[in-house]
Design a protein around this motif. Structure first.
Motif, PDB file in Angstrom:
ATOM      1  N   ARG A  89      11.274   6.518  -8.580  1.00  9.66           N
ATOM      2  CA  ARG A  89      10.705   5.673  -7.547  1.00  9.66           C
ATOM      3  C   ARG A  89       9.356   5.127  -8.012  1.00  9.66           C
ATOM      4  NH1 ARG A  89      12.789   6.930  -2.228  1.00  9.66           N
ATOM      5  NH2 ARG A  89      10.772   6.609  -1.264  1.00  9.66           N
ATOM      6  N   ARG A  90       9.035   3.935  -7.551  1.00 13.92           N
ATOM      7  CA  ARG A  90       7.747   3.343  -7.886  1.00 13.92           C
ATOM      8  C   ARG A  90       7.314   2.439  -6.752  1.00 13.92           C
ATOM      9  NH1 ARG A  90       8.620  -1.967  -9.640  1.00 13.92           N
ATOM     10  NH2 ARG A  90      10.780  -2.444 -10.233  1.00 13.92           N
ATOM     11  N   LEU A  91       6.032   2.089  -6.724  1.00 10.44           N
ATOM     12  CA  LEU A  91       5.533   1.183  -5.697  1.00 10.44           C
ATOM     13  C   LEU A  91       6.146  -0.201  -5.893  1.00 10.44           C
ATOM     14  CD1 LEU A  91       1.697   1.880  -5.398  1.00 10.44           C
ATOM     15  CD2 LEU A  91       3.471   2.455  -3.759  1.00 10.44           C
ATOM     16  N   SER A  92       6.499  -0.827  -4.785  1.00  9.00           N
ATOM     17  CA  SER A  92       6.971  -2.201  -4.870  1.00  9.00           C
ATOM     18  C   SER A  92       5.813  -3.113  -5.254  1.00  9.00           C
ATOM     19  CB  SER A  92       7.533  -2.649  -3.517  1.00  9.00           C
ATOM     20  OG  SER A  92       6.494  -2.718  -2.560  1.00  9.00           O
ATOM     21  N   ARG A  93       6.137  -4.325  -5.676  1.00  6.29           N
ATOM     22  CA  ARG A  93       5.086  -5.288  -6.010  1.00  6.29           C
ATOM     23  C   ARG A  93       4.218  -5.559  -4.791  1.00  6.29           C
ATOM     24  NH1 ARG A  93       4.329  -9.332  -9.942  1.00  6.29           N
ATOM     25  NH2 ARG A  93       2.944 -10.998  -9.239  1.00  6.29           N
ATOM     26  N   ALA A  94       4.860  -5.622  -3.601  1.00  8.58           N
ATOM     27  CA  ALA A  94       4.108  -5.876  -2.375  1.00  8.58           C
ATOM     28  C   ALA A  94       3.077  -4.781  -2.135  1.00  8.58           C
ATOM     29  CB  ALA A  94       5.059  -5.961  -1.183  1.00  8.58           C
ATOM     30  N   ALA A  95       3.491  -3.512  -2.280  1.00 16.07           N
ATOM     31  CA  ALA A  95       2.577  -2.398  -2.056  1.00 16.07           C
ATOM     32  C   ALA A  95       1.454  -2.404  -3.089  1.00 16.07           C
ATOM     33  CB  ALA A  95       3.337  -1.080  -2.103  1.00 16.07           C
ATOM     34  N   THR A  96       1.784  -2.753  -4.334  1.00 13.93           N
ATOM     35  CA  THR A  96       0.772  -2.815  -5.385  1.00 13.93           C
ATOM     36  C   THR A  96      -0.265  -3.895  -5.075  1.00 13.93           C
ATOM     37  OG1 THR A  96       2.395  -2.088  -7.026  1.00 13.93           O
ATOM     38  CG2 THR A  96       0.388  -3.126  -7.863  1.00 13.93           C
ATOM     39  N   GLU A  97       0.198  -5.063  -4.611  1.00 14.03           N
ATOM     40  CA  GLU A  97      -0.709  -6.153  -4.254  1.00 14.03           C
ATOM     41  C   GLU A  97      -1.621  -5.743  -3.103  1.00 14.03           C
ATOM     42  OE1 GLU A  97       1.702  -9.510  -3.394  1.00 14.03           O
ATOM     43  OE2 GLU A  97       2.182  -9.950  -5.486  1.00 14.03           O
ATOM     44  N   VAL A  98      -1.041  -5.120  -2.078  1.00 11.85           N
ATOM     45  CA  VAL A  98      -1.824  -4.702  -0.916  1.00 11.85           C
ATOM     46  C   VAL A  98      -2.879  -3.680  -1.332  1.00 11.85           C
ATOM     47  CG1 VAL A  98      -1.725  -3.472   1.290  1.00 11.85           C
ATOM     48  CG2 VAL A  98      -0.039  -5.237   0.778  1.00 11.85           C
ATOM     49  N   LEU A  99      -2.496  -2.720  -2.163  1.00 12.51           N
ATOM     50  CA  LEU A  99      -3.446  -1.709  -2.630  1.00 12.51           C
ATOM     51  C   LEU A  99      -4.595  -2.369  -3.390  1.00 12.51           C
ATOM     52  CD1 LEU A  99      -4.240   1.248  -2.988  1.00 12.51           C
ATOM     53  CD2 LEU A  99      -2.787   1.316  -5.036  1.00 12.51           C
ATOM     54  N   ALA A 100      -4.277  -3.338  -4.252  1.00 16.08           N
ATOM     55  CA  ALA A 100      -5.325  -4.022  -5.021  1.00 16.08           C
ATOM     56  C   ALA A 100      -6.278  -4.775  -4.097  1.00 16.08           C
ATOM     57  CB  ALA A 100      -4.683  -4.992  -6.017  1.00 16.08           C
ATOM     58  N   ILE A 101      -5.725  -5.445  -3.082  1.00 15.51           N
ATOM     59  CA  ILE A 101      -6.565  -6.198  -2.146  1.00 15.51           C
ATOM     60  C   ILE A 101      -7.508  -5.262  -1.403  1.00 15.51           C
ATOM     61  CG2 ILE A 101      -6.522  -7.550  -0.008  1.00 15.51           C
ATOM     62  CD1 ILE A 101      -3.904  -8.823  -1.062  1.00 15.51           C
ATOM     63  N   ILE A 102      -6.981  -4.144  -0.928  1.00 13.63           N
ATOM     64  CA  ILE A 102      -7.811  -3.190  -0.198  1.00 13.63           C
ATOM     65  C   ILE A 102      -8.908  -2.643  -1.112  1.00 13.63           C
ATOM     66  CG2 ILE A 102      -7.846  -0.958   0.984  1.00 13.63           C
ATOM     67  CD1 ILE A 102      -5.013  -1.598   1.977  1.00 13.63           C
ATOM     68  N   ALA A 103      -8.544  -2.298  -2.351  1.00 13.95           N
ATOM     69  CA  ALA A 103      -9.516  -1.718  -3.282  1.00 13.95           C
ATOM     70  C   ALA A 103     -10.663  -2.684  -3.576  1.00 13.95           C
ATOM     71  CB  ALA A 103      -8.815  -1.323  -4.580  1.00 13.95           C
ATOM     72  N   TYR A 104     -10.349  -3.971  -3.744  1.00 14.34           N
ATOM     73  CA  TYR A 104     -11.374  -4.930  -4.125  1.00 14.34           C
ATOM     74  C   TYR A 104     -12.113  -5.542  -2.937  1.00 14.34           C
ATOM     75  CZ  TYR A 104     -10.118  -4.942  -9.078  1.00 14.34           C
ATOM     76  OH  TYR A 104      -9.920  -4.582 -10.384  1.00 14.34           O
ATOM     77  N   HIS A 105     -11.552  -5.414  -1.730  1.00 12.58           N
ATOM     78  CA  HIS A 105     -12.143  -6.105  -0.576  1.00 12.58           C
ATOM     79  C   HIS A 105     -12.486  -5.192   0.591  1.00 12.58           C
ATOM     80  CE1 HIS A 105     -11.334 -10.239  -2.043  1.00 12.58           C
ATOM     81  NE2 HIS A 105     -10.343  -9.652  -2.682  1.00 12.58           N
ATOM     82  N   GLU A 106     -12.300  -3.886   0.447  1.00 14.74           N
ATOM     83  CA  GLU A 106     -12.479  -2.990   1.593  1.00 14.74           C
ATOM     84  C   GLU A 106     -13.885  -3.067   2.187  1.00 14.74           C
ATOM     85  OE1 GLU A 106     -13.530   1.381   0.332  1.00 14.74           O
ATOM     86  OE2 GLU A 106     -11.812   0.720  -0.867  1.00 14.74           O
ATOM     87  N   PRO A 107     -13.976  -2.811   3.531  1.00 14.73           N
ATOM     88  CA  PRO A 107     -12.843  -2.593   4.436  1.00 14.73           C
ATOM     89  C   PRO A 107     -12.202  -3.929   4.813  1.00 14.73           C
ATOM     90  CG  PRO A 107     -14.885  -2.513   5.655  1.00 14.73           C
ATOM     91  CD  PRO A 107     -15.273  -2.677   4.214  1.00 14.73           C
ATOM     92  N   VAL A 108     -10.887  -3.938   4.961  1.00 14.54           N
ATOM     93  CA  VAL A 108     -10.165  -5.183   5.184  1.00 14.54           C
ATOM     94  C   VAL A 108      -9.070  -4.950   6.214  1.00 14.54           C
ATOM     95  CG1 VAL A 108      -8.598  -4.716   3.252  1.00 14.54           C
ATOM     96  CG2 VAL A 108      -8.964  -7.070   3.983  1.00 14.54           C
ATOM     97  N   SER A 109      -8.814  -5.951   7.058  1.00 19.44           N
ATOM     98  CA  SER A 109      -7.790  -5.829   8.094  1.00 19.44           C
ATOM     99  C   SER A 109      -6.442  -6.326   7.568  1.00 19.44           C
ATOM    100  CB  SER A 109      -8.180  -6.640   9.332  1.00 19.44           C
ATOM    101  OG  SER A 109      -8.115  -8.032   9.048  1.00 19.44           O
ATOM    102  N   ARG A 110      -5.402  -6.022   8.307  1.00 13.11           N
ATOM    103  CA  ARG A 110      -4.064  -6.481   7.920  1.00 13.11           C
ATOM    104  C   ARG A 110      -3.986  -8.005   7.900  1.00 13.11           C
ATOM    105  NH1 ARG A 110       1.520  -4.518  10.920  1.00 13.11           N
ATOM    106  NH2 ARG A 110       2.908  -6.135  10.095  1.00 13.11           N
ATOM    107  N   ALA A 111      -4.645  -8.640   8.893  1.00 16.91           N
ATOM    108  CA  ALA A 111      -4.641 -10.106   8.936  1.00 16.91           C
ATOM    109  C   ALA A 111      -5.321 -10.696   7.709  1.00 16.91           C
ATOM    110  CB  ALA A 111      -5.331 -10.598  10.206  1.00 16.91           C
ATOM    111  N   GLU A 112      -6.405 -10.058   7.256  1.00 14.48           N
ATOM    112  CA  GLU A 112      -7.111 -10.534   6.067  1.00 14.48           C
ATOM    113  C   GLU A 112      -6.263 -10.324   4.814  1.00 14.48           C
ATOM    114  OE1 GLU A 112     -11.640  -9.705   7.720  1.00 14.48           O
ATOM    115  OE2 GLU A 112     -10.512  -8.126   6.700  1.00 14.48           O
TER     116      GLU A 112
END
Length: 217
Positions: A89-112
């Protein structure tokens, strides 16, 4: 330094060493100071620095991740403890993208997050990252609707070997490491320009499931 001071410093180091070896999770300077009877924080920091130097060439090392300290296997010795197993099992591309966005932009909302990605983000994607222990709820944005905001965790820093978010690789480093393709570059530029992103309606749904299975022969 007098002999008495030497002995006191040695006792502090031994106390820190014993506490960290026995701890079930990484500890902050405040927690260590309290555990050692209200020890002065400067003495704790000096003791940690001395221990970190002492263990710098050993098979285990003292490291700081997100202002928390713990012992871990030296990077060049990790192969001795690694057990070979099939990764199914591995993270989907979507989950990887979301994780990267949160890491670089935190704190961030779902809408953002959705505004940066340009597609809707399913709750399952965020659930996967929270179950992995890599993101957490970080409160609510003080705007109409008070949306939940997300941030990374100490476990995220530990898993990726980062002392803090300041150690996250920059775009040039990612590109040099071959981790960006032309499509990803456009995505990274959007991340860099997001600033305070507003939510859009987005008509695209991301594929499920959020965890993809590798094919096993």
């Amino acid at each position: 330094m007098t002999e008495k001071v030497h002995k006191e410093a040695d006792e502090v180091e031994r106390g820190l060493e014993a506490t960290l070896f026995a701890a079930e999770e990484p500890l902050t300077v405040d927690q260590l100071a309290a555990h050692l009877g209200g020890l002065e924080k400067d003495l704790v920091r000096d003791g940690l620095a001395a221990l970190q130097q002492h263990y710098s060439r050993r098979g285990v090392q003292l490291v700081e991740r997100g202002k928390r300290w713990h012992f871990e296997t030296a990077a060049d010795m990790a192969h001795l403890l690694r057990r070979e197993k099939e990764q199914v099992r591995r993270l989907s591309r979507a989950a990887t993208e979301v994780l990267a966005i949160i890491a670089y932009h935190e704190p961030v909302s779902r809408a953002e997050i959705e505004s940066i990605r340009g597609v809707q983000t399913s709750s399952g994607t965020l659930d996967v990252l929270m179950e992995a222990g890599w993101i957490r709820l970080a409160g609510r944005r003080e705007v109409p609707g008070r949306p939940v905001i997300y941030a990374t965790t100490a476990e995220f820093l530990d898993h990726f070997g980062l002392a803090s978010r300041r150690d996250l690789p920059g775009i040039d480093e990612l590109r040099a490491a071959g981790l960006l393709d032309p499509v990803d570059e456009a995505f990274e530029e959007a991340m860099a320009d997001s600033g305070s992103a507003d939510s859009d309606d987005g008509d695209h749904d991301e594929p499920d499931p959020d965890l993809e299975e590798d094919s096993a022969d």
